[in-house]
Design a protein around this motif. Structure first.
Motif, PDB file in Angstrom:
ATOM      1  N   LEU A  41       0.825  -1.210   0.000  1.00 12.80           N
ATOM      2  CA  LEU A  41       0.000   0.000   0.000  1.00 12.80           C
ATOM      3  C   LEU A  41       0.860   1.261   0.000  1.00 12.80           C
ATOM      4  O   LEU A  41       0.518   2.256  -0.650  1.00 12.80           O
ATOM      5  N   ASN A  42       1.964   1.239   0.721  1.00  6.85           N
ATOM      6  CA  ASN A  42       2.870   2.400   0.714  1.00  6.85           C
ATOM      7  C   ASN A  42       3.440   2.637  -0.682  1.00  6.85           C
ATOM      8  O   ASN A  42       3.591   3.778  -1.124  1.00  6.85           O
ATOM      9  N   SER A  43       3.761   1.548  -1.372  1.00  7.83           N
ATOM     10  CA  SER A  43       4.263   1.655  -2.736  1.00  7.83           C
ATOM     11  C   SER A  43       3.199   2.239  -3.655  1.00  7.83           C
ATOM     12  O   SER A  43       3.479   3.123  -4.480  1.00  7.83           O
ATOM     13  N   LEU A  44       1.958   1.764  -3.498  1.00 13.17           N
ATOM     14  CA  LEU A  44       0.856   2.279  -4.311  1.00 13.17           C
ATOM     15  C   LEU A  44       0.588   3.747  -3.987  1.00 13.17           C
ATOM     16  O   LEU A  44       0.346   4.558  -4.893  1.00 13.17           O
ATOM     17  N   ALA A  45       0.658   4.096  -2.703  1.00 11.04           N
ATOM     18  CA  ALA A  45       0.460   5.497  -2.290  1.00 11.04           C
ATOM     19  C   ALA A  45       1.530   6.392  -2.906  1.00 11.04           C
ATOM     20  O   ALA A  45       1.251   7.517  -3.346  1.00 11.04           O
ATOM     21  N   LYS A  48       0.638   6.997  -6.452  1.00  9.05           N
ATOM     22  CA  LYS A  48      -0.452   7.971  -6.522  1.00  9.05           C
ATOM     23  C   LYS A  48       0.068   9.388  -6.277  1.00  9.05           C
ATOM     24  O   LYS A  48      -0.333  10.341  -6.959  1.00  9.05           O
ATOM     25  N   ALA A  49       0.950   9.521  -5.309  1.00  7.20           N
ATOM     26  CA  ALA A  49       1.502  10.844  -4.989  1.00  7.20           C
ATOM     27  C   ALA A  49       2.305  11.393  -6.162  1.00  7.20           C
ATOM     28  O   ALA A  49       2.215  12.581  -6.496  1.00  7.20           O
ATOM     29  N   THR A  50       3.081  10.515  -6.798  1.00  5.02           N
ATOM     30  CA  THR A  50       3.874  10.939  -7.957  1.00  5.02           C
ATOM     31  C   THR A  50       2.961  11.390  -9.098  1.00  5.02           C
ATOM     32  O   THR A  50       3.190  12.443  -9.721  1.00  5.02           O
ATOM     33  N   LYS A  51       1.918  10.604  -9.360  1.00  5.96           N
ATOM     34  CA  LYS A  51       0.980  10.958 -10.425  1.00  5.96           C
ATOM     35  C   LYS A  51       0.271  12.270 -10.100  1.00  5.96           C
ATOM     36  O   LYS A  51       0.113  13.138 -10.972  1.00  5.96           O
ATOM     37  N   ARG A  52      -0.148  12.418  -8.849  1.00  2.00           N
ATOM     38  CA  ARG A  52      -0.808  13.657  -8.421  1.00  2.00           C
ATOM     39  C   ARG A  52       0.122  14.853  -8.607  1.00  2.00           C
ATOM     40  O   ARG A  52      -0.296  15.904  -9.129  1.00  2.00           O
ATOM     41  N   ALA A 216      -6.206  15.620 -10.888  1.00  2.00           N
ATOM     42  CA  ALA A 216      -5.232  15.613  -9.793  1.00  2.00           C
ATOM     43  C   ALA A 216      -5.936  15.465  -8.449  1.00  2.00           C
ATOM     44  O   ALA A 216      -5.458  14.749  -7.557  1.00  2.00           O
ATOM     45  N   ASP A 217      -7.088  16.129  -8.304  1.00  2.00           N
ATOM     46  CA  ASP A 217      -7.853  16.020  -7.051  1.00  2.00           C
ATOM     47  C   ASP A 217      -8.353  14.591  -6.850  1.00  2.00           C
ATOM     48  O   ASP A 217      -8.349  14.078  -5.718  1.00  2.00           O
ATOM     49  N   GLU A 218      -8.798  13.962  -7.940  1.00  2.00           N
ATOM     50  CA  GLU A 218      -9.259  12.574  -7.839  1.00  2.00           C
ATOM     51  C   GLU A 218      -8.122  11.654  -7.408  1.00  2.00           C
ATOM     52  O   GLU A 218      -8.293  10.790  -6.536  1.00  2.00           O
ATOM     53  N   VAL A 219      -6.953  11.848  -8.031  1.00  2.00           N
ATOM     54  CA  VAL A 219      -5.795  11.013  -7.680  1.00  2.00           C
ATOM     55  C   VAL A 219      -5.374  11.284  -6.230  1.00  2.00           C
ATOM     56  O   VAL A 219      -4.964  10.362  -5.514  1.00  2.00           O
ATOM     57  N   HIS A 220      -5.497  12.549  -5.801  1.00  5.84           N
ATOM     58  CA  HIS A 220      -5.147  12.862  -4.411  1.00  5.84           C
ATOM     59  C   HIS A 220      -6.082  12.133  -3.445  1.00  5.84           C
ATOM     60  O   HIS A 220      -5.634  11.612  -2.406  1.00  5.84           O
ATOM     61  N   GLU A 221      -7.376  12.096  -3.789  1.00 10.15           N
ATOM     62  CA  GLU A 221      -8.330  11.361  -2.944  1.00 10.15           C
ATOM     63  C   GLU A 221      -7.964   9.877  -2.890  1.00 10.15           C
ATOM     64  O   GLU A 221      -8.039   9.245  -1.822  1.00 10.15           O
ATOM     65  N   GLU A 222      -7.554   9.338  -4.041  1.00 11.76           N
ATOM     66  CA  GLU A 222      -7.116   7.937  -4.069  1.00 11.76           C
ATOM     67  C   GLU A 222      -5.868   7.753  -3.204  1.00 11.76           C
ATOM     68  O   GLU A 222      -5.738   6.761  -2.480  1.00 11.76           O
ATOM     69  N   VAL A 224      -4.970   9.540  -0.606  1.00  8.80           N
ATOM     70  CA  VAL A 224      -5.351   9.606   0.817  1.00  8.80           C
ATOM     71  C   VAL A 224      -5.955   8.283   1.257  1.00  8.80           C
ATOM     72  O   VAL A 224      -5.635   7.763   2.342  1.00  8.80           O
ATOM     73  N   GLU A 225      -6.821   7.717   0.405  1.00  5.44           N
ATOM     74  CA  GLU A 225      -7.463   6.450   0.746  1.00  5.44           C
ATOM     75  C   GLU A 225      -6.430   5.334   0.917  1.00  5.44           C
ATOM     76  O   GLU A 225      -6.472   4.566   1.887  1.00  5.44           O
ATOM     77  N   VAL A 226      -5.490   5.263  -0.044  1.00  3.88           N
ATOM     78  CA  VAL A 226      -4.459   4.223   0.016  1.00  3.88           C
ATOM     79  C   VAL A 226      -3.550   4.438   1.231  1.00  3.88           C
ATOM     80  O   VAL A 226      -3.212   3.494   1.949  1.00  3.88           O
TER      81      VAL A 226
END
Length: 297
Positions: A41-45, A48-52, A216-222, A224-226
């Motif tokens: 999950l940290n890797s996925l987060a 997500k952070a990089t994409k955001r 970007a906001d959608e990815v940020h929400e993802e 946060v969830e991850v």
């Protein structure tokens, strides 16, 4: 992001009371699964952070483009206003000059009766009638005389006008001002069109920036969830690790107690053998070694 990306399997849900009752092997296995899930999950987060962040960078780039179009549009609109002011100034000047021409013509009585253009139109109409219609001799003679009379009046008025230098000069100045005003008007249209192009591009860039920002906001929400799921896994992992450390301490304490109990038993046995020794009983090799270990020999 798939639905299962942040979904916590039931086997990784941690209840502190349950943890207290589980054996060490089970807890070690659970800790490994929690660690692996946390790392996943940290890797996925992180992804997500990089994409955001990339999307936020792109948003800023598109906003910069929009701002440049805005600045160019405003610059062109300022130019348009300058050209309009110059055009209006020249049109006003032309109108003033034409008014002076009219005033001077009135003074010279050049505006009494028909204008040169009107006289010219009448002559052309009569000539066309003469050439195209079948007329009686008297009618044709009358038209010819009328044409000659109009031509004489036209030439007289024209000569009088051309002989007046002031009227001619005013008329030329007025026409020149009007021509220049027309040129400025063409430039107004040209720069206004360019300003509109930059305005349209600015609107399109801002629209694109909004789209990217929303993504970007959608990815940020993802993200946060991850990240929250990763944090939950870490907390569960820490809970299990604490229990394992507690069990390790307990085992260590138990082993220490067991050693002490064995040591005490050995001492007691040695004292019993020593009493036998003092009473003169025969001891074997194991008995002597036991007494030596207990420090009684």
């Amino acid at each position: 992001m798939t639905e299962t990306a942040t979904q916590i399997p039931g086997e990784l849900e941690v209840d502190e009371e349950e943890v207290e009752n589980r054996n060490k092997d089970s807890l070690i296995e659970l800790a490994g699964k929690l660690r692996d899930k946390r790392n996943e999950l940290n890797s996925l987060a992180s992804e997500k952070a990089t994409k955001r962040n990339d999307l936020n960078d792109k948003t800023r780039e598109v906003v910069d483009v929009a701002q440049k179009h805005r600045e160019k549009r405003d610059e062109l609109n300022e130019k348009v206003q300058e050209l309009k002011d110059k055009r209006d100034e020249l049109n006003e000047k032309a109108n003033e000059l034409f008014d002076k021409v009219d005033e001077r013509k009135k003074e010279l009585k050049l505006q009494e009766g028909e204008s040169l253009d009107e006289l010219e139109d009448e002559i052309e109409d009569l000539e066309f009638k003469q050439q195209t219609e079948v007329l009686e001799p008297d009618e044709e003679k009358e038209i010819i005389e009328e044409i000659e009379e109009l031509r004489e009046k036209y030439n007289e008025r024209k000569d009088k006008l051309e002989d007046n230098d002031e009227v001619q000069e005013l008329t030329e100045d007025a026409k020149e001002a009007r021509d220049k005003a027309s040129e400025y008007h063409d430039k107004v249209i040209e720069f206004a069109d360019k300003a509109q192009e930059h305005h349209d591009k600015m609107i399109e860039a801002y629209r694109k920036a909004d789209e990217v920002r929303d993504e970007a906001d959608e990815v940020h929400e993802e993200f946060v969830e991850v990240q929250e799921s990763a944090d939950e896994m870490h907390e569960n992992f820490v809970t299990v690790q604490k229990r394992l450390r507690k069990l390790d301490k307990q085992e260590k304490s138990d082993r220490q107690t067991e050693r002490e109990e064995k040591k005490e038993e050995a001492k007691e046995e040695a004292r019993e053998v020593y009493e036998k020794f003092k009473e003169g009983e025969t001891l074997d090799t194991d008995d002597f070694m036991l007494l030596q270990r207990a420090g009684l020999l």
